[in-house]
Write an enzyme that holds these catalytic residues in place. Structure first.
Site, short mmCIF file in Angstrom:
data_model
loop_
_atom_site.label_atom_id
_atom_site.label_comp_id
_atom_site.label_asym_id
_atom_site.label_seq_id
_atom_site.Cartn_x
_atom_site.Cartn_y
_atom_site.Cartn_z
N SER A 43 23.26 42.96 -4.48
CA SER A 43 22.73 44.32 -4.39
C SER A 43 23.71 45.31 -5.02
CB SER A 43 22.47 44.69 -2.93
OG SER A 43 21.47 43.88 -2.37
N TYR A 106 8.67 44.22 -1.40
CA TYR A 106 7.51 45.08 -1.63
C TYR A 106 6.42 44.74 -0.61
CZ TYR A 106 4.10 48.10 -3.83
OH TYR A 106 3.18 49.10 -4.06
N TYR A 132 19.61 35.42 1.60
CA TYR A 132 20.16 36.77 1.65
C TYR A 132 19.22 37.65 2.45
CZ TYR A 132 22.05 41.20 -0.26
OH TYR A 132 22.59 42.45 -0.44
N LYS A 161 23.62 35.17 3.99
CA LYS A 161 24.35 36.43 4.13
C LYS A 161 23.50 37.36 4.98
CE LYS A 161 26.05 40.53 1.76
NZ LYS A 161 26.07 41.35 0.52
#
Length: 305
Positions: A43, A106, A132, A161
């Protein structure tokens, strides 16, 4: 992989393209601090902002540059399964040590849909896969029951993560997955969770301040594992106070970029890709003050080594 694994930002030139030379300079500085791995195109590395070809061109240069220096994870996730597989196979061939894969965003997905996304990826590649979980950006958590099933069904799904505000979520994932597989690694993300997550059994931390103040995270990690509790307290308070970084700008990676430049390229301006702009004029001064505070506190002192 255990330890401190900075999720590096991707530095770009005036045209918004990855600046390969500048990125190499940055990762060299971070590596010098003794970190245990790196994440590319997470990110903080702006994985949604680059085309497939831009990602490949960047990775084709940076992964070989890092080979033999330390383990490397690459963010390959997205909303299109075929593209996730394509990029994952690409970094597998380049010699990356693993991939960090965000769940599709989304539209919210059912548990079965999330499972199928990761299952199809796991069947298509051989490289280690790390899930993630970042619900504040994807819109939903990866359910613990899905993580457990994936860990049972696929040996190459190796960990997760957890970028979450609740330490209870991290504790739950660690405890539940320990009963499934001893070799499943859980990583914390937010800096103030580094201590608690390590005590609970996390494998490491993929935290924001380690990108521009890697010494602080490395020293805290070492102090925890050396049971140096006086230093643990001092360093934990220091790193927790730096959580304000995430509130400086709506796109917090921009704050991280300003901090990287304040630390290692102080005479230069940060380049950003449109439409992302820095409309917070005091970001550089805030970042500079944060960095100087740590350096003056003795983060380089021999007693932390």
């Amino acid at each position: 992989m255990r330890g401190i694994i900075p999720p590096v930002v991707t530095l770009v030139d005036e045209n918004g393209k990855p600046d390969l030379a500048k990125n190499k300079q940055m990762v060299d500085k971070i590596i010098e601090a003794g970190v245990h791995g790196l994440v590319l195109l997470g990110s903080s590395g702006e994985f949604p902002h680059f085309t497939m070809q831009e990602k490949k061109d960047y990775l084709n240069e940076i992964i070989p540059y890092l080979r033999g220096k330390l383990p490397v994870l690459v963010g390959t996730g997205g909303v299109i399964l075929e593209e996730t597989i394509e990029l994952t196979l690409f970094v597998e061939r380049l010699g990356a040590d693993g991939v960090l894969v965000v769940n599709p965003f989304y539209w919210n997905l059912s548990d079965e849909q999330i499972y199928v996304y990761y299952a199809e990826l796991a069947k298509a590649v051989n490289i280690d896969i790390y899930l993630y979980n970042i619900p504040q950006l994807t819109g939903q958590e990866i359910p613990v029951c899905v993580i457990e099933k994936l860990a049972k069904d696929f040996d190459n799904i190796r960990g997760i993560k957890e970028t979450v505000s609740s330490i209870s979520r991290i504790r739950t994932v660690i405890n539940e997955l320990n009963s499934v597989r001893e070799d499943f690694y859980v990583y914390s993300a937010f800096d103030e969770h580094l201590l608690d997550a390590q005590i609970l059994g996390a494998a490491g931390s993929i935290n924001g301040t380690s990108v521009f103040l890697p010494e602080l995270s490395v020293r805290l990690y070492e102090a925890i594992h050396n049971s140096d509790f006086s230093q643990v307290k001092k360093l934990h308070i220091e790193i927790s106070n730096k959580m304000e970084l995430y509130s400086w700008h709506p796109s917090f990676y921009i704050s991280m970029k300003e901090a990287v430049y304040a630390r290692w390229f102080p005479e230069e301006s940060v380049n950003l890709r449109t439409p992302f702009i820095n409309n917070e004029q005091d970001l550089r001064s805030l970042a500079k003050a944060m960095i100087e505070e740590s350096l003056c506190s003795g983060v380089y002192d021999e007693k932390y080594n």
